[in-house]
Design an enzyme around this catalytic site. Structure first.
Site, PDB file in Angstrom:
ATOM      1  N   HIS A  71      14.261  -2.884  28.667  1.00 42.08           N
ATOM      2  CA  HIS A  71      13.942  -3.618  27.447  1.00 42.08           C
ATOM      3  C   HIS A  71      14.519  -3.165  26.116  1.00 42.08           C
ATOM      4  O   HIS A  71      15.181  -3.825  25.598  1.00 42.08           O
ATOM      5  CB  HIS A  71      12.330  -3.680  27.220  1.00 42.08           C
ATOM      6  CG  HIS A  71      11.685  -4.234  26.307  1.00 42.08           C
ATOM      7  ND1 HIS A  71      11.031  -5.522  26.281  1.00 42.08           N
ATOM      8  CD2 HIS A  71      11.522  -3.927  24.753  1.00 42.08           C
ATOM      9  CE1 HIS A  71      10.603  -5.814  25.123  1.00 42.08           C
ATOM     10  NE2 HIS A  71      10.981  -4.983  24.153  1.00 42.08           N
ATOM     11  N   GLU A  72      14.597  -1.567  26.208  1.00 38.39           N
ATOM     12  CA  GLU A  72      14.831  -0.837  24.945  1.00 38.39           C
ATOM     13  C   GLU A  72      16.331  -0.969  25.127  1.00 38.39           C
ATOM     14  O   GLU A  72      17.050  -1.023  23.785  1.00 38.39           O
ATOM     15  CB  GLU A  72      14.343   0.490  24.917  1.00 38.39           C
ATOM     16  CG  GLU A  72      12.885   0.752  24.886  1.00 38.39           C
ATOM     17  CD  GLU A  72      12.065   0.009  23.854  1.00 38.39           C
ATOM     18  OE1 GLU A  72      12.808  -0.304  22.713  1.00 38.39           O
ATOM     19  OE2 GLU A  72      11.087  -0.657  24.073  1.00 38.39           O
ATOM     20  N   PRO A 129       0.950  -1.228  -0.029  1.00 39.48           N
ATOM     21  CA  PRO A 129      -0.037  -0.043  -0.155  1.00 39.48           C
ATOM     22  C   PRO A 129       0.846   1.369   0.016  1.00 39.48           C
ATOM     23  O   PRO A 129       1.977   1.007   0.396  1.00 39.48           O
ATOM     24  CB  PRO A 129      -0.701  -0.039   1.323  1.00 39.48           C
ATOM     25  CG  PRO A 129      -0.315  -1.554   2.105  1.00 39.48           C
ATOM     26  CD  PRO A 129       0.616  -1.806   1.137  1.00 39.48           C
ATOM     27  N   GLY A 130       0.287   2.200  -0.426  1.00 43.30           N
ATOM     28  CA  GLY A 130       0.939   3.830  -0.324  1.00 43.30           C
ATOM     29  C   GLY A 130       2.280   3.830  -1.482  1.00 43.30           C
ATOM     30  O   GLY A 130       2.879   4.845  -1.108  1.00 43.30           O
ATOM     31  N   LYS A 185       0.276   3.846  -6.845  1.00 38.18           N
ATOM     32  CA  LYS A 185      -0.526   3.129  -7.695  1.00 38.18           C
ATOM     33  C   LYS A 185      -1.676   3.981  -8.293  1.00 38.18           C
ATOM     34  O   LYS A 185      -1.798   4.037  -9.394  1.00 38.18           O
ATOM     35  CB  LYS A 185      -1.154   1.699  -7.301  1.00 38.18           C
ATOM     36  CG  LYS A 185       0.059   0.708  -6.926  1.00 38.18           C
ATOM     37  CD  LYS A 185      -0.420  -0.558  -6.353  1.00 38.18           C
ATOM     38  CE  LYS A 185      -1.140  -0.734  -5.171  1.00 38.18           C
ATOM     39  NZ  LYS A 185      -0.105  -0.179  -3.876  1.00 38.18           N
ATOM     40  N   THR A 186      -2.386   4.388  -7.302  1.00 38.23           N
ATOM     41  CA  THR A 186      -3.571   5.556  -7.782  1.00 38.23           C
ATOM     42  C   THR A 186      -2.853   6.573  -8.626  1.00 38.23           C
ATOM     43  O   THR A 186      -3.519   7.095  -9.374  1.00 38.23           O
ATOM     44  CB  THR A 186      -4.253   5.846  -6.674  1.00 38.23           C
ATOM     45  OG1 THR A 186      -4.669   4.862  -5.767  1.00 38.23           O
ATOM     46  CG2 THR A 186      -5.484   6.334  -6.721  1.00 38.23           C
TER      47      THR A 186
END
Ligand code: ATP
Length: 516
Positions: A345-346, A128-129, A132-133
């Site tokens: 965690h990070e 997507p994005g 195409k359009t």
């Protein structure tokens, strides 16, 4: 609609009359005593018939003229777009490919004299994005054609025949004002393989589309462009020569294309002299054209918000973060203990990614954005098309490093690794099923094989994930001082950029890569 209202009215009258007759049967002094029993029976039978007819009419498509007659198809999108190829950046080879179709529309007699007929259908497919359009509109713009837009989902109705009628109407309109481009977005909504999903309404709509595409005269200058994210789902009949026989893949832009797209979307924006669009293109690997357009717009909005008159790299960095990681949560109510968990965690992700060289770490943050409590912003140094088995394993270790760090420090794990687990499992599944990088050896594993050998496939995936996790754990164990240092700085400042991260790393003797 009128017919239905009238039916409803008659039904109500006959129900009321029937009820009155029933009640009056128990009332000897009633005025209706003279009505014969035969007439009463007649009214009751009539009521039942009307009731049945009314109920059926609500589910029978033939009796729903309002739906059939309403032309819900988007008249909104019949236009002559003012978009041209210069608005479409970075798709040079695709524009070249479309030149022939454009020439055909612009100089159709040249081709018809030679007995050639116009390519009827072009299918754009890809994520997507990616434009195409935009590209379809540009073909209409370059040929001054009418652009008829329809989305596949607009044809999907529960009433049999409605979608087919809409397809017919769309093509009739397009044939009336040639030259024209019919653009059907999300064509998979109506064009999926018929044996996969048998649905009478959908089949009729697809059949109608096939009939319409066959039914062009050679001198009709109508080109149908379809777009889908899933070419593999489309019915063979739709893809055969004479219908959508030209398939053009439009993928996410590479480094040069990203630079060109950003140039198109910043051409009407006041950029600071220090700005180098290439620097932004480097930081936006894997993003689509739509996301790049969004970043340029967000950067402008941020500059306005900060009351600045020129766009600088700082605005773009903030915009990238906004688009990639989501909206910053203002006044978050994260508990101190949770904040510490997120920082560990990070920090775990950052250490393993940096040591194993998984992309360039741009920033670590424990400021909640979107639904994430923290994130590591990282991009590959360059566009990569081939990845080695080792590089994929490194990615998995990087993804599982957050969970590994939590486990090492707190001896318990949290829900924070959900997204990481999804991504790591996807990579491991591809390694087993598509890349021949597992104990199953050189074979492509399809759905059929998985269905009957689920445990074997699952075991292979698990082995890869376990190996990646063990490596991440080892690296974090060996570098636990570094882990706590990064975590403490995060607790204090909430974010660390790439320069600061490098400075922290430099304080430690060569951080240890525990190759297994
Ligand atoms: P979807 O598959 O979701 O329908 P799409 O591939 O049709 O998406 P578009 O709607 O054409 O994508 O692109 C959205 C926006 O992204 C465009 O309006 C444009 O602003 C920008 N864009 C995408 N690709 C390009 C490009 N190659 N050059 C310039 N702008 C682009």
């Amino acid at each position: 609609m009128k017919k239905k209202k009238l039916l409803f009215l008659v039904l109500v009258i006959s129900i009321v009359t029937s009820i009155t007759f029933i009640l009056d049967a128990f009332n000897a002094s009633s005025d209706l005593i003279n009505v014969t029993f035969k007439n009463k029976i007649f009214v009751w039978i009539l009521t039942i018939i009307l009731l049945v007819y009314y109920r059926r009419s609500n589910s029978n498509p033939q009796l729903v003229p309002s739906v059939l007659s309403s032309d819900k198809m988007s008249n909104k999108e019949k236009s002559k777009p003012d978009v041209s190829f210069k608005d479409v950046a970075g798709l040079e080879e695709i524009k070249d490919e479309l030149q022939e179709t454009i020439d055909f529309i612009n100089n159709s007699s040249k081709y018809t004299k030679m007995g050639a007929h116009i390519p009827k259908g072009i299918l754009f497919y890809g994520p997507p994005g990616t434009g195409k359009t935009l590209l379809a509109k540009a073909v209409a713009g370059e040929t001054n054609s009418n652009f008829h837009y329809a989305s596949g989902s607009e044809f999907v109705e529960k009433y049999v025949g409605v979608g087919a009628k809409r397809v017919r109407t769309l093509f009739e309109k397009a044939k009336k004002d040639t030259p024209s481009i019919i653009f059907i977005d999300e064509i998979d909504a109506i064009g999926t393989k018929r044996n996969l999903e048998s649905n009478n309404e959908k089949d009729q709509t697809l059949n109608q589309l096939l009939v319409e595409m066959d039914g062009f005269n050679t001198d009709d200058t109508v080109v149908v462009i379809g777009a889908t994210n899933r070419l593999d789902l489309l019915d063979e009949a739709l893809l055969r020569p004479g219908r959508f026989d030209r398939h053009i893949y439009i993928g996410n832009p590479n480094m040069n294309a990203r630079q060109q797209i950003l140039e198109v979307h910043t051409r009407n924006k006041p950029l600071d002299k220090s700005m180098n669009i290439k620097d932004i293109a480097k930081k936006t690997h894997g993003l689509s054209g739509a996301e790049l357009a969004n970043i340029a717009n967000e950067a402008a909005i941020i500059a306005v918000r900060n009351k600045e008159t020129k766009l600088t790299l700082k605005h773009f960095d903030l915009a990238i973060e906004r688009v990639v990681a989501g909206l910053e949560v203002k006044n978050p109510t994260v508990l101190l203990k949770e904040k510490k968990t997120v920082s560990i965690h990070e920090a775990g992700h950052a250490i393993v990614c940096k040591i194993l060289n998984v992309d360039m770490v741009q920033k670590i943050s424990i400021v909640p954005r979107g639904h994430a409590l923290g994130y590591v912003l990282k991009f590959p140094e360059e566009d990569r098309y081939l990845l080695s088995e080792q590089e994929l394993m490194n990615k998995i270790s990087g993804l599982l490093a957050g969970r590994a760090a939590e486990n090492l420090v707190f001896k318990e794990v949290t829900t924070g690794a959900k997204d990481d687990l999804d991504k790591a499992t996807n990579i491991a599944r591809e390694m087993v099923c598509a890349y021949g990088m597992s104990g199953l050896g050189l074979m492509a594993v399809d759905e059929h094989y998985i269905k009957y050998n689920y445990d074997i496939v699952r075991n292979e995936i698990k082995q890869i994930l376990d190996k990646g996790y063990q490596r991440a754990t080892k690296i974090i164990k060996e570098n636990h001082e570094l882990l706590h240092h990064i975590s403490n700085v995060l607790m204090e400042k909430e974010t660390i950029d790439s320069d600061e991260l490098k400075r922290i790393f430099d304080l430690y003797e060569t951080p240890i890569d525990c190759a297994t």
